[in-house]
Design an enzyme around this catalytic site. Structure first.
Site, mmCIF file in Angstrom:
data_model
loop_
_atom_site.group_PDB
_atom_site.id
_atom_site.type_symbol
_atom_site.label_atom_id
_atom_site.label_comp_id
_atom_site.label_asym_id
_atom_site.label_seq_id
_atom_site.Cartn_x
_atom_site.Cartn_y
_atom_site.Cartn_z
ATOM 1 N N HIS A 28 -0.646 -11.153 -4.927
ATOM 2 C CA HIS A 28 0.740 -10.771 -4.681
ATOM 3 C C HIS A 28 1.726 -11.779 -5.273
ATOM 4 O O HIS A 28 2.749 -11.392 -5.846
ATOM 5 C CB HIS A 28 0.982 -10.644 -3.180
ATOM 6 C CG HIS A 28 0.113 -9.623 -2.522
ATOM 7 N ND1 HIS A 28 0.180 -8.274 -2.827
ATOM 8 C CD2 HIS A 28 -0.851 -9.739 -1.576
ATOM 9 C CE1 HIS A 28 -0.691 -7.608 -2.099
ATOM 10 N NE2 HIS A 28 -1.334 -8.475 -1.329
ATOM 11 N N HIS A 59 -8.986 -2.357 -5.498
ATOM 12 C CA HIS A 59 -7.934 -2.634 -4.524
ATOM 13 C C HIS A 59 -6.923 -3.632 -5.088
ATOM 14 O O HIS A 59 -5.724 -3.526 -4.809
ATOM 15 C CB HIS A 59 -8.494 -3.155 -3.209
ATOM 16 C CG HIS A 59 -7.421 -3.312 -2.180
ATOM 17 N ND1 HIS A 59 -6.930 -2.252 -1.442
ATOM 18 C CD2 HIS A 59 -6.679 -4.393 -1.806
ATOM 19 C CE1 HIS A 59 -5.949 -2.670 -0.659
ATOM 20 N NE2 HIS A 59 -5.776 -3.971 -0.855
ATOM 21 N N ASP A 86 -2.930 -3.036 -5.225
ATOM 22 C CA ASP A 86 -1.896 -3.984 -4.808
ATOM 23 C C ASP A 86 -0.890 -4.242 -5.923
ATOM 24 O O ASP A 86 0.323 -4.327 -5.684
ATOM 25 C CB ASP A 86 -2.534 -5.310 -4.398
ATOM 26 C CG ASP A 86 -3.129 -5.279 -3.001
ATOM 27 O OD1 ASP A 86 -2.815 -4.357 -2.224
ATOM 28 O OD2 ASP A 86 -3.918 -6.197 -2.677
ATOM 29 N N HIS A 100 0.826 -1.203 0.000
ATOM 30 C CA HIS A 100 0.000 0.000 0.000
ATOM 31 C C HIS A 100 0.866 1.261 0.000
ATOM 32 O O HIS A 100 0.555 2.235 -0.696
ATOM 33 C CB HIS A 100 -0.938 0.008 1.206
ATOM 34 C CG HIS A 100 -1.893 -1.132 1.235
ATOM 35 N ND1 HIS A 100 -2.742 -1.379 2.296
ATOM 36 C CD2 HIS A 100 -2.151 -2.116 0.324
ATOM 37 C CE1 HIS A 100 -3.464 -2.462 2.041
ATOM 38 N NE2 HIS A 100 -3.122 -2.912 0.853
#
Length: 335
Positions: free
Chosen positions: A293, A266, A270, A109
């Site tokens: 991720h 979001h 990321d 973030h």
């Protein structure tokens, strides 16, 4: 591009400090010069996964330094470059580490905020193992960086231009880095919950509206998964104050969503943070489908492992950003 139902009220300004231009929210950042913060800024908050209170400061540093984290509680062994080759774990967040075993988790973030604001050089000092989650988005970090302001440095800004496609596929998951101009991103997700369903969004990091359209989107989780995360030692600092929680087909947060498709936005946030671990701005296109991720890290490492897949160029060679008319991205409920 305007894909936002929810906008911040901050406007761009520019002042002068010590003969250098202080830049505030110049988000598309097509400047030739590198940038760092005009002054140190302080942020306190709880870690999402550790639950620990963390005190964090972001300091200006010299040109060509890059982004670096320093665990002050670990002394001289706590320095960790914010680079792809220092990623050591991608379980529900991105963790970087060094050869001494020092780690910092949930860097994405903050890295997303630094990338979108065009910060090339900064030293992030913190007294614990995780970056504070704050409200679960990058917006508080954006506000902190804006409060400090930015200064241009006497060194050209460099970038990594993608020369050929690099694609990672794992079942239904896909992450790709492709040649292109600027840095365009597209992301698509699909969940069984009708509160999320199938969502897709496209954006360009150079777009002046990118921060308002993407970086206020909060992290999210399914209520049914929370106990398993606790048992794994994760999400100890999670709450409705810093995450959107989905229970079946319902949103548990009383205030609801900031965007109709906050979930996919979001995921894009990321991806920007994970890809910022390239160490330099990227020139090209990112495509993510059900990626997270781990996939972001894998595709970036694959790019950097192939010296024929990219070249380092001056960032000033980018063409000027021109917004293209496009439909607003909306959530498509699962049937």
């Amino acid at each position: 591009m305007r894909i936002s139902d929810y906008e911040t009220m901050t406007t761009g300004t520019a002042t002068r400090s010590g003969g250098q231009e202080t830049v505030r929210r110049k988000r598309h950042g097509g400047r030739a010069a590198q940038k760092t913060l005009a002054r140190m800024v302080h942020v306190d908050g709880v870690g999402l996964h550790t639950g620990e209170m963390i005190h964090l400061t972001i300091h200006p540093v010299e040109a060509n330094h890059g982004i670096e984290f320093h665990r002050v509680d670990l002394g001289e062994q706590g320095h960790i470059p914010a680079r792809h080759d220092h990623v050591v774990d991608t379980t529900l967040s991105t963790m970087i580490g060094n050869e001494h075993g020092a780690t910092v988790s949930t860097v994405e973030h903050l890295m997303s905020a630094l990338s979108a604001m065009g910060v090339d050089n900064a030293l992030v000092m913190l007294d614990g193992p995780e970056v504070p989650v704050l409200d679960g988005s990058s917006e508080p970090f954006i506000r902190a960086i804006e409060s400090a302001g930015l200064i241009e440095q006497a060194a050209p800004r460099m970038a990594i231009r993608i020369l050929k496609p690099v694609v990672i596929e794992d079942g239904l998951k896909r992450a790709a880095l492709l040649p292109g101009e600027g840095f365009r991103l597209s992301f698509e997700i699909e969940f069984e919950s009708k509160a999320i369903g199938r969502q897709k969004v496209e954006a360009d990091l150079r777009d002046p509206d990118f921060i308002d359209d993407v970086l206020s989107a909060r992290t999210f989780c399914m209520r049914k998964d929370i106990e398993a995360m606790w048992e794994a030692g994760l999400a100890r600092g999670g709450s409705l104050e810093n995450a959107v929680v989905v229970d079946g087909d319902e949103i548990l947060n009383e205030e609801g969503l900031r965007y109709r498709d906050e979930f996919v936005r979001h995921k894009m946030l990321d991806a920007v943070g994970d890809l910022a671990l390239s160490g330099l701005p990227l020139i090209g296109t990112y495509e993510g489908e059900r990626a997270g991720h781990a996939m972001n890290s894998r595709v970036l490492k694959a790019l950097m492992a192939d010296e024929t897949a990219y070249e380092v160029v001056e960032f000033s060679s980018l063409p000027r950003f021109v917004a293209e008319p496009r439909e607003r991205a909306v959530a498509i409920p699962a049937e």
